[in-house]
Design a protein around this motif. Sequence first.
Motif, short mmCIF file in Angstrom:
data_model
loop_
_atom_site.label_atom_id
_atom_site.label_comp_id
_atom_site.label_asym_id
_atom_site.label_seq_id
_atom_site.Cartn_x
_atom_site.Cartn_y
_atom_site.Cartn_z
N LEU A 63 -37.56 -4.03 22.09
CA LEU A 63 -37.95 -5.82 21.32
C LEU A 63 -37.62 -4.57 20.17
O LEU A 63 -37.99 -5.17 18.93
CB LEU A 63 -38.92 -4.11 21.49
CG LEU A 63 -39.70 -4.32 22.93
CD1 LEU A 63 -41.40 -3.55 22.93
CD2 LEU A 63 -40.69 -5.63 23.25
N ALA A 64 -35.96 -3.70 19.97
CA ALA A 64 -35.79 -3.90 18.49
C ALA A 64 -34.27 -4.80 17.81
O ALA A 64 -34.47 -4.49 16.92
CB ALA A 64 -35.11 -2.45 18.30
N ALA A 65 -34.09 -5.67 18.79
CA ALA A 65 -33.54 -6.65 18.87
C ALA A 65 -34.15 -8.37 18.01
O ALA A 65 -35.23 -8.57 18.30
CB ALA A 65 -32.80 -6.94 19.88
N PHE A 123 -34.05 -11.61 19.45
CA PHE A 123 -35.24 -10.97 21.22
C PHE A 123 -36.77 -11.04 20.66
O PHE A 123 -37.35 -11.78 21.61
CB PHE A 123 -34.62 -10.42 21.87
CG PHE A 123 -35.33 -9.93 23.23
CD1 PHE A 123 -34.99 -10.98 24.14
CD2 PHE A 123 -36.55 -9.48 23.75
CE1 PHE A 123 -35.93 -11.15 25.31
CE2 PHE A 123 -37.38 -9.08 24.10
CZ PHE A 123 -36.91 -9.69 25.26
N ALA A 124 -37.31 -10.11 20.24
CA ALA A 124 -38.53 -9.86 19.78
C ALA A 124 -39.35 -11.08 19.03
O ALA A 124 -40.26 -11.28 19.06
CB ALA A 124 -38.47 -8.62 18.70
N TYR A 180 -45.22 -3.97 19.22
CA TYR A 180 -44.97 -5.00 20.04
C TYR A 180 -47.00 -5.17 20.44
O TYR A 180 -47.01 -6.35 20.24
CB TYR A 180 -44.52 -4.82 20.96
CG TYR A 180 -43.91 -6.01 22.09
CD1 TYR A 180 -43.39 -7.01 21.33
CD2 TYR A 180 -44.13 -5.98 23.44
CE1 TYR A 180 -43.43 -7.96 21.74
CE2 TYR A 180 -44.15 -6.87 24.26
CZ TYR A 180 -43.67 -8.52 23.97
OH TYR A 180 -43.49 -9.59 24.72
N LEU A 181 -47.63 -4.79 20.19
CA LEU A 181 -48.32 -4.24 21.12
C LEU A 181 -49.37 -4.81 19.82
O LEU A 181 -50.52 -6.29 20.35
CB LEU A 181 -49.37 -2.83 21.28
CG LEU A 181 -48.49 -1.98 22.92
CD1 LEU A 181 -49.25 -0.43 22.47
CD2 LEU A 181 -49.56 -2.88 23.07
N VAL A 219 -26.58 -4.14 22.33
CA VAL A 219 -27.76 -4.59 23.24
C VAL A 219 -28.08 -5.56 22.40
O VAL A 219 -28.11 -6.62 22.82
CB VAL A 219 -28.77 -3.33 23.04
CG1 VAL A 219 -29.97 -4.18 23.39
CG2 VAL A 219 -28.87 -2.86 24.80
N THR A 220 -28.19 -5.67 21.13
CA THR A 220 -28.94 -6.80 20.45
C THR A 220 -27.15 -7.92 20.16
O THR A 220 -28.37 -8.80 20.23
CB THR A 220 -29.15 -6.08 18.38
OG1 THR A 220 -30.07 -4.97 18.42
CG2 THR A 220 -29.34 -7.29 17.77
N ALA A 221 -26.32 -7.45 20.09
CA ALA A 221 -25.47 -8.42 20.19
C ALA A 221 -24.69 -9.57 21.71
O ALA A 221 -25.03 -10.61 21.53
CB ALA A 221 -24.22 -7.64 20.38
#
Length: 555
Positions: free
Chosen positions: A265-267, A270-271, A294-295, A549-551
């Motif tokens: 959710l911090a990428a 993706f988010a 996100y909510l 993770v973002t990568a």
Amino acid sequence: MNPSTALARVLVDELARCGLTEAVIAPGSRSTPLALALVAHPDIRAHVRIDERSASFLALGLARTSRRAVALVCTSGTAAANFHPAVLEADQSGVPLLVLTADRPPELRGTGANQTVDQIELYGSAVRLFTEVGVPEPVTGMVSYWRSLACRAWAAAGPDRPGPVHLNLALREPLVPDPGDSGAWCEPVDGRPGGRPWIDRPARPAEPAPLELPPVERGVIVCGDGDYDAVPYLALSAATGWPLLAEPTSNARRADAVSSYRQLLAAPGFAAGHAPDLVVSVGRPGLSRQMSAYLRRAARHIVVGDHRAFADPVRTATDVVPAVAPPPGADPDTAWARSWRDAEAAARGALDALLDGEEALSEPRLARDLAAHLPLGSLLFAGSSMPIRDLDAAMSARCGARIIGNRGVSGIDGTVSTAVGAALAHQRDGGGGGYALIGDLALLHDQNGLVIGPGEPRPDLAIVVVNNDGGGIFSGLEQAGHPDFERLFGTPHGVTVERVAAMADLPYTRLEWATDLPKTLLGEGVRLIEVCTDRAASAVLRRRVQEAVTAAVDG
């Protein structure tokens, strides 16, 4: 039998009939009748602690884990005030407590009498019920009053809406039984025949009819902190393909739950591509800023909970329902479901590869490996601040272990004492080993929790302490750049866990390497395990994990 003794014996007997099996006592003079009645009762296990704050959090841990109300007793004055933090936590997290505070009789109040404060409604709105019990008198009708009050207090503490109850007991001298006490009173003191409670409680109502959820593809299930059955939400995820995002203390991070949701959710990419049409949440979500953000993006947010007290921290709830059911004909294998599964696999691979790159234990790796190595049937208490967040960020999905923490108010008060109480209750009910993952400040804040007198019940509890010489959580927040950061937020103390262990005469081990973790966890009784880390380096590692993770998911 003198009046104070009569009240205490009758009240304790009735509470035991209702189901009381554990009591925590902080020593004091005015509470003597209650203490003597509790330790004399054959069906109640009593625990004694010299520090009221430690006593109260011990009771909290016992009650949270056993899901049964625990009696908590103290004398008058500041003793009762020291219970307040635990009462607040019990209120917010729905833990049943019976707080029995002894008090001076009315003729001593407001006169400057020693150890006398205003204890009327001391805990304010944090309790489900407050009663000023009144000075016991040798008159007919007292026994039925005391017994019915005990039943009312027991019912108010749970299970309909569990929480703390406060009975303030004004006791006159004499406070000890009369010489040659025969047990005689002005009326029969016996309870109902057959050990029944004075007031029988009706059976709980049938389970409510669930709301059938709409047939959307882009659904998400969020399981926040709380003591509820996670199985229906795992089943809902399996039936619909909706990803299940579970905080550690939800005990729903099992099977195919998304363990890397915090980083996903911090990428940014993706988010941006995974805004939900529907969120179903249960418990108390709010461990991460990513989840809160996100909510806010959900078109519809259905909260499962009690309409009188439900968690909606970012004010996004559109519906509150008692239960949910999957839409008929739901397809668990959609493009939405596959995208989450693929992202979880990529994120998990990147996260694990980075954490495994160093054999020395980092804070995130310690959390991940500790959760993975817990034997079946174990209990893990997660301290507030960074330990619970590192578990959230690094723990893989697993079954067979129960994870709890003080997430109601999320303070570090009474961390050690709560863990001790939780382990005692877990093992009394047949559970396995107890473990705790806490920070150095939480340990120092509750060193008295390690002081357990000879003859007192002791759990098997391995307390793993991350010692980064201060407040690690602030190193990842905006305060980290301030010139006075170290003094105001970092708060270095220079105390080793070995010195704390020596104070309490407990076994101590220093752990450095990841491969040594399984054997270091072995042992019996309460023991301390220290892992020394660097706050700044840990903050850098967490940023590197997010970048990896973002990568992996954004390419």
